[in-house]
Design a protein around this motif. Sequence first.
Motif, mmCIF file in Angstrom:
data_model
loop_
_atom_site.group_PDB
_atom_site.id
_atom_site.type_symbol
_atom_site.label_atom_id
_atom_site.label_comp_id
_atom_site.label_asym_id
_atom_site.label_seq_id
_atom_site.Cartn_x
_atom_site.Cartn_y
_atom_site.Cartn_z
ATOM 1 N N ASP A 1 34.390 43.231 33.236
ATOM 2 C CA ASP A 1 34.798 42.029 32.245
ATOM 3 C C ASP A 1 35.390 40.720 32.230
ATOM 4 O O ASP A 1 35.384 40.119 30.949
ATOM 5 N N LEU A 2 35.918 41.015 33.126
ATOM 6 C CA LEU A 2 37.495 39.537 33.640
ATOM 7 C C LEU A 2 35.985 38.540 33.618
ATOM 8 O O LEU A 2 36.199 37.267 33.678
ATOM 9 N N LYS A 3 35.083 38.440 34.408
ATOM 10 C CA LYS A 3 33.771 38.045 34.792
ATOM 11 C C LYS A 3 33.356 37.239 34.018
ATOM 12 O O LYS A 3 33.316 36.179 33.435
ATOM 13 N N THR A 4 32.906 38.115 32.696
ATOM 14 C CA THR A 4 32.660 38.222 31.266
ATOM 15 C C THR A 4 33.413 37.290 30.664
ATOM 16 O O THR A 4 32.958 36.199 30.383
ATOM 17 N N MET A 5 34.634 37.405 30.628
ATOM 18 C CA MET A 5 35.561 36.551 30.092
ATOM 19 C C MET A 5 35.326 35.346 30.341
ATOM 20 O O MET A 5 36.232 33.941 28.835
ATOM 21 N N SER B 1 44.415 42.117 31.545
ATOM 22 C CA SER B 1 43.816 43.940 31.731
ATOM 23 C C SER B 1 44.805 44.394 31.455
ATOM 24 O O SER B 1 45.666 43.895 32.193
ATOM 25 N N VAL B 2 44.331 45.500 31.101
ATOM 26 C CA VAL B 2 45.933 46.537 31.525
ATOM 27 C C VAL B 2 44.994 47.894 31.979
ATOM 28 O O VAL B 2 43.360 48.435 31.821
ATOM 29 N N LEU B 3 45.158 47.882 33.399
ATOM 30 C CA LEU B 3 43.900 49.090 34.062
ATOM 31 C C LEU B 3 44.067 50.681 33.796
ATOM 32 O O LEU B 3 45.631 50.615 33.992
ATOM 33 N N THR B 4 43.809 51.296 33.187
ATOM 34 C CA THR B 4 43.918 52.631 33.257
ATOM 35 C C THR B 4 43.539 53.483 34.658
ATOM 36 O O THR B 4 43.973 54.526 34.554
ATOM 37 N N ALA B 5 42.950 53.455 35.417
ATOM 38 C CA ALA B 5 43.043 54.366 36.456
ATOM 39 C C ALA B 5 41.974 53.119 37.667
ATOM 40 O O ALA B 5 41.687 51.880 37.092
ATOM 41 N N VAL B 6 42.335 53.032 39.339
ATOM 42 C CA VAL B 6 41.428 52.701 39.970
ATOM 43 C C VAL B 6 40.420 53.462 40.869
ATOM 44 O O VAL B 6 40.244 54.649 41.464
ATOM 45 N N CYS C 1 29.740 47.314 30.001
ATOM 46 C CA CYS C 1 30.847 46.668 30.217
ATOM 47 C C CYS C 1 30.486 45.604 30.108
ATOM 48 O O CYS C 1 31.359 45.616 29.592
ATOM 49 N N THR C 2 29.493 44.456 30.717
ATOM 50 C CA THR C 2 29.915 43.524 30.540
ATOM 51 C C THR C 2 29.488 42.868 28.771
ATOM 52 O O THR C 2 29.939 42.093 28.859
ATOM 53 N N LEU C 3 28.261 43.711 28.489
ATOM 54 C CA LEU C 3 27.625 43.884 27.468
ATOM 55 C C LEU C 3 28.824 43.941 25.923
ATOM 56 O O LEU C 3 29.039 42.973 24.965
ATOM 57 N N ALA C 4 29.521 44.553 26.244
ATOM 58 C CA ALA C 4 30.997 45.467 24.947
ATOM 59 C C ALA C 4 31.889 44.103 25.148
ATOM 60 O O ALA C 4 32.256 43.513 24.381
ATOM 61 N N SER C 5 31.958 43.661 26.868
ATOM 62 C CA SER C 5 33.514 42.412 27.195
ATOM 63 C C SER C 5 32.681 41.046 26.130
ATOM 64 O O SER C 5 33.653 40.717 25.585
#
Length: 270
Positions: A28-32, A41-46, A215-219
Amino acid sequence: MSERGTDLPNVLTVAGSDSGGGAGIQADLKTMLALGTHGMSVLTAVTAQNSLGVQGAWELPVEAVRAQYRSVVDDIGVQAVKTGMLASAELVETVAELIAGTDAPAVVDPVGVSKHGDALLAASALDSVRTKLLPVATVATPNLDEVAQLTGVRVETETDLRRAAAAVLEYGPRWVLIKGGHLAGDAVDLLTDGGEEHWLRAPRLDNRHTHGTGCTLASAVACGLAQGQSVPEAVAAAKEYVTGAIRAGFALGGGIGPVDHGWALRRGTA
Ligand SMILES: Nc1ncnc2c1ncn2[C@@H]1O[C@H](COP(=O)(O)OP(=O)(O)OP(=O)(O)O)[C@@H](O)[C@H]1O
Ligand SMILES: Cc1ncc(COP(=O)(O)O)c(N)n1
């Protein structure tokens, strides 16, 4: 535009970490970055994850998710939010409530299982996705497995995509983008709000390195919305971006490698 990029819109991803860097928060961050926005980012899980699959996953406490979200939204502000792996019913409901109180479009990728079949969402959370998260989505972007899990509709042909879209829209997202990436033939997706219909078609690329496509498409859709595009415009641009990223996908580790988020940055510089 200032050289420091102070005019960049802010886009927030609420998702899980992929230690291998191909999907989740990292994708997501790379796409952005590649699409000219400021990613947060808000991390929900690792997850402990690589090209072979998910070796382990740990959820963050609800308070940690809520606190990250508030820190970002209350001070910095967001022009669009994107959600990915939310792991549990409690986290799904918390994130849905936070989005409902935020004045920004939300792209909901209802992540269920990884490409390798590892569960990224508890079965007990499906009802919360249906009744709490989908209703606050500006655009929901399920793949065919997620459509089947959420609605019971099984898609086998392109024409089934219409039935799938109608079934997801019943839960209240403004738009749905059904991703037909797992069908045979062209990579065809259907975007609809129940009235307008937009078919997005790309040639199927013969590249097994497709980790992180969803993930990439949605971001990328969230980036377009943050930049003021309409939903159909943002989805069309995102489809072009993900297709280029799949074309440039590369081997990494011993399994399925990632798409290449940087391809668009290199466009015109080769
Ligand atoms: N081999 C391919 N060639 C071209 N486009 C593809 C290919 N595979 C997937 N796509 C496209 O990539 C996007 C993501 O679709 P996909 O169905 O793979 O989502 P997903 O299953 O959520 O992704 P992921 O498997 O990363 O979770 C869609 O636009 C889809 O059409
Ligand atoms: C943390 C996280 N979020 C989402 C995915 C889905 O991506 P894929 O289906 O490409 O594995 C993933 N594998 N990991």
